[in-house]
Design a protein around this motif. Structure first.
Motif, PDB file in Angstrom:
ATOM      1  N   LYS A  59      39.620  47.647  59.206  1.00  0.00           N
ATOM      2  CA  LYS A  59      40.782  47.407  60.056  1.00  0.00           C
ATOM      3  C   LYS A  59      41.209  45.946  60.045  1.00  0.00           C
ATOM      4  N   THR A  60      40.352  45.061  59.622  1.00  0.00           N
ATOM      5  CA  THR A  60      40.696  43.645  59.527  1.00  0.00           C
ATOM      6  C   THR A  60      40.261  43.130  58.175  1.00  0.00           C
ATOM      7  N   ALA A  61      40.848  42.010  57.744  1.00  0.00           N
ATOM      8  CA  ALA A  61      40.549  41.480  56.421  1.00  0.00           C
ATOM      9  C   ALA A  61      39.060  41.193  56.276  1.00  0.00           C
ATOM     10  N   ALA A  62      38.461  41.728  55.215  1.00  0.00           N
ATOM     11  CA  ALA A  62      37.033  41.550  54.988  1.00  0.00           C
ATOM     12  C   ALA A  62      36.756  40.454  53.973  1.00  0.00           C
ATOM     13  N   LYS A  63      37.794  39.966  53.303  1.00  0.00           N
ATOM     14  CA  LYS A  63      37.565  39.022  52.223  1.00  0.00           C
ATOM     15  C   LYS A  63      38.675  37.997  52.172  1.00  0.00           C
ATOM     16  N   VAL A  64      38.449  36.950  51.423  1.00  0.00           N
ATOM     17  CA  VAL A  64      39.471  35.945  51.162  1.00  0.00           C
ATOM     18  C   VAL A  64      39.335  35.532  49.698  1.00  0.00           C
ATOM     19  N   LEU A  65      40.460  35.235  49.069  1.00  0.00           N
ATOM     20  CA  LEU A  65      40.452  34.815  47.671  1.00  0.00           C
ATOM     21  C   LEU A  65      40.270  33.304  47.609  1.00  0.00           C
ATOM     22  N   GLN A  66      39.309  32.851  46.813  1.00  0.00           N
ATOM     23  CA  GLN A  66      39.093  31.419  46.674  1.00  0.00           C
ATOM     24  C   GLN A  66      39.177  31.039  45.198  1.00  0.00           C
ATOM     25  N   HIS A  67      39.346  29.736  44.935  1.00  0.00           N
ATOM     26  CA  HIS A  67      39.463  29.261  43.562  1.00  0.00           C
ATOM     27  C   HIS A  67      38.500  28.116  43.333  1.00  0.00           C
ATOM     28  N   ASP A  68      37.820  28.187  42.205  1.00  0.00           N
ATOM     29  CA  ASP A  68      36.897  27.138  41.793  1.00  0.00           C
ATOM     30  C   ASP A  68      37.312  26.680  40.399  1.00  0.00           C
ATOM     31  N   ASP A  69      37.383  25.363  40.184  1.00  0.00           N
ATOM     32  CA  ASP A  69      37.847  24.835  38.905  1.00  0.00           C
ATOM     33  C   ASP A  69      36.983  25.296  37.736  1.00  0.00           C
ATOM     34  N   GLU A  70      35.705  25.521  37.984  1.00  0.00           N
ATOM     35  CA  GLU A  70      34.802  25.924  36.909  1.00  0.00           C
ATOM     36  C   GLU A  70      34.726  27.437  36.760  1.00  0.00           C
ATOM     37  N   ARG A  71      34.699  28.167  37.865  1.00  0.00           N
ATOM     38  CA  ARG A  71      34.485  29.617  37.810  1.00  0.00           C
ATOM     39  C   ARG A  71      35.767  30.418  37.999  1.00  0.00           C
ATOM     40  N   GLY A  72      36.865  29.750  38.320  1.00  0.00           N
ATOM     41  CA  GLY A  72      38.116  30.471  38.536  1.00  0.00           C
ATOM     42  C   GLY A  72      38.162  31.106  39.909  1.00  0.00           C
ATOM     43  N   ARG A  73      38.961  32.179  40.032  1.00  0.00           N
ATOM     44  CA  ARG A  73      39.136  32.835  41.325  1.00  0.00           C
ATOM     45  C   ARG A  73      38.031  33.853  41.596  1.00  0.00           C
ATOM     46  N   SER A  74      37.755  34.053  42.869  1.00  0.00           N
ATOM     47  CA  SER A  74      36.733  35.018  43.278  1.00  0.00           C
ATOM     48  C   SER A  74      37.003  35.424  44.720  1.00  0.00           C
ATOM     49  N   GLY A 134      24.972  44.932  53.347  1.00  0.00           N
ATOM     50  CA  GLY A 134      25.557  43.939  54.222  1.00  0.00           C
ATOM     51  C   GLY A 134      25.804  42.620  53.498  1.00  0.00           C
ATOM     52  N   VAL A 135      26.956  41.986  53.809  1.00  0.00           N
ATOM     53  CA  VAL A 135      27.323  40.718  53.189  1.00  0.00           C
ATOM     54  C   VAL A 135      27.660  39.724  54.292  1.00  0.00           C
ATOM     55  N   GLU A 136      27.077  38.539  54.222  1.00  0.00           N
ATOM     56  CA  GLU A 136      27.321  37.529  55.249  1.00  0.00           C
ATOM     57  C   GLU A 136      28.657  36.819  55.012  1.00  0.00           C
ATOM     58  N   GLU A 137      29.238  36.284  56.086  1.00  0.00           N
ATOM     59  CA  GLU A 137      30.480  35.523  55.973  1.00  0.00           C
ATOM     60  C   GLU A 137      30.305  34.361  54.993  1.00  0.00           C
ATOM     61  N   GLY A 138      31.271  34.201  54.084  1.00  0.00           N
ATOM     62  CA  GLY A 138      31.224  33.128  53.109  1.00  0.00           C
ATOM     63  C   GLY A 138      30.490  33.473  51.827  1.00  0.00           C
ATOM     64  N   GLU A 139      29.803  34.606  51.795  1.00  0.00           N
ATOM     65  CA  GLU A 139      29.080  35.032  50.599  1.00  0.00           C
ATOM     66  C   GLU A 139      30.057  35.672  49.614  1.00  0.00           C
ATOM     67  N   GLU A 140      29.879  35.390  48.314  1.00  0.00           N
ATOM     68  CA  GLU A 140      30.796  35.967  47.307  1.00  0.00           C
ATOM     69  C   GLU A 140      30.583  37.473  47.183  1.00  0.00           C
ATOM     70  N   LEU A 141      31.655  38.180  46.960  1.00  0.00           N
ATOM     71  CA  LEU A 141      31.640  39.622  46.744  1.00  0.00           C
ATOM     72  C   LEU A 141      31.638  39.893  45.238  1.00  0.00           C
ATOM     73  N   PHE A 142      30.678  40.669  44.770  1.00  0.00           N
ATOM     74  CA  PHE A 142      30.518  40.953  43.353  1.00  0.00           C
ATOM     75  C   PHE A 142      30.585  42.452  43.088  1.00  0.00           C
ATOM     76  N   GLY A 170      45.533  42.212  53.314  1.00  0.00           N
ATOM     77  CA  GLY A 170      45.402  40.880  52.753  1.00  0.00           C
ATOM     78  C   GLY A 170      46.713  40.153  52.594  1.00  0.00           C
ATOM     79  N   ALA A 171      46.681  39.069  51.826  1.00  0.00           N
ATOM     80  CA  ALA A 171      47.878  38.276  51.555  1.00  0.00           C
ATOM     81  C   ALA A 171      48.769  39.027  50.578  1.00  0.00           C
ATOM     82  N   THR A 172      49.937  38.462  50.279  1.00  0.00           N
ATOM     83  CA  THR A 172      50.856  39.125  49.368  1.00  0.00           C
ATOM     84  C   THR A 172      51.104  38.266  48.139  1.00  0.00           C
TER      85      THR A 172
END
Length: 325
Positions: free
Chosen positions: A16-31, A312-320, A199-201
């Motif tokens: 019901k609420t956003a579970a993730k956020v898209l982030q960008h890393d110069d070396e690894r790209g987006r995740s 379970g995934v903690e806040e700030g942990e990457e989703l794989f 999520g975002a658009t």
């Protein structure tokens, strides 16, 4: 092609609420990373396909739009599946189910040269666009090209496998449709599509697809040559209104090679049978792990890709996800 495999199963409903956020890393790209604590079984992404096609071996046994199996496709249960009919617009090269076919196609009458009716005709007339779950519009637009692709005596008629050129064709048609959406939008207003339900658009699914990595400089010379050959095959069949330069075709092939998912048959005893392949731009932003905290599945005839937490995934942990799933 470098493909991530999908299984077709029913998954829990979305969060019901956003579970993730898209982030960008110069070396690894987006995740994707968890925007909050995520519990096992929670849906973190529902992704819409930009384009998808059947593998060549299934063109006569599955609907080319919704990918439902036809009656008799499974010898063990010949009564299962839907009744398929050949698409008259492409001289029977593809099959359609009643919902995707419509009465006009069955009778060969009506507008569009008897190509598609019903759901497909509605979508192609403007009831959807590139940002909808309904991809049936694309078969109406590709019919003439598919007819040329398989026409006796054509340079492409002897292809052993047409899957890649047909996937590229649908991607290029989506590209043209995206450009039309942008050009027809009111000034200062661009078409948008949700990255997922909460999520975002992005400007559209296609604009997001264009942002995917091509990895063209990592492409082996032999593979690069194969891509150029496929691009030339597409140039032979693509409708004039959607034609582009060979560089665009090869660039899109590079994106497809690195980011496509395979769809597997979900029927009992058929899980190892693959039926098609496609591109889900938002799903392609997940990174791979051999010990993933999420899994993915392909749900419904609209082709939705659903990614669900397996623990379970903690806040700030990457989703794989695992690309081998």
């Amino acid at each position: 092609m470098n493909l991530r495999r999908l299984s077709v199963t029913t998954m829990p409903g979305p969060a019901k609420t956003a579970a993730k956020v898209l982030q960008h890393d110069d070396e690894r790209g987006r995740s994707y990373v968890a925007a909050r604590a995520v519990v096992a079984g929670e849906v973190v992404l529902e992704s819409t396909p930009m384009c998808r096609v059947l593998f060549s071996r299934h063109l006569k046994t599955f609907c080319c739009v919704c990918m439902q199996p036809g009656k008799g496709e499974d010898p063990a249960d010949p009564a299962a599946g839907v009744q398929l009919s050949p698409c008259l617009g492409c001289d029977g090269s593809c099959m359609l189910c009643p919902e995707c076919r419509g009465d006009k196609l069955a009778s060969g009458s009506g507008g569009g040269g008897g190509r598609t009716g019903g759901k497909a005709a509605t979508a192609a007339a403007g009831g959807g666009g590139s940002s909808t779950d309904d991809l049936s519009w694309v078969h109406k637009e590709e019919c003439e090209a598919i007819k040329v692709l398989f026409a006796e005596g054509s340079s492409t008629a002897t292809l052993k496998d047409s899957t890649t050129v047909r996937l590229l064709l649908r991607a290029v048609l989506a590209w043209k449709r995206h450009e039309q959406d942008v050009s027809e939008a009111p000034e200062g207003v661009l078409p948008t599509v949700s990255l997922d339900d909460y999520g975002a658009t992005a400007e559209s699914l296609f604009s997001l697809a264009l942002e995917l990595e091509e990895h063209e400089f990592d492409c082996p010379e032999a593979l690069w040559g194969a891509f150029q050959d496929i691009a030339k095959q597409l140039k032979y069949i693509v409708p004039p209104r959607a034609r582009r330069g060979l560089e665009d075709y090869v660039g899109m092939l590079c994106r497809l090679y690195c980011n496509t998912f395979v769809v597997s048959d979900s029927r009992p005893g058929r899980s190892k049978h693959t039926v098609g392949v496609g591109l889900w731009p938002t799903g392609s932003l997940f990174n791979h792990s051999c010990a993933p905290n999420c899994s993915f599945s392909h749900v419904g005839s609209g082709g939705k890709l659903v990614v669900t937490a397996v623990k379970g995934v903690e806040e700030g942990e990457e989703l794989f996800i695992s690309y081998l799933n």
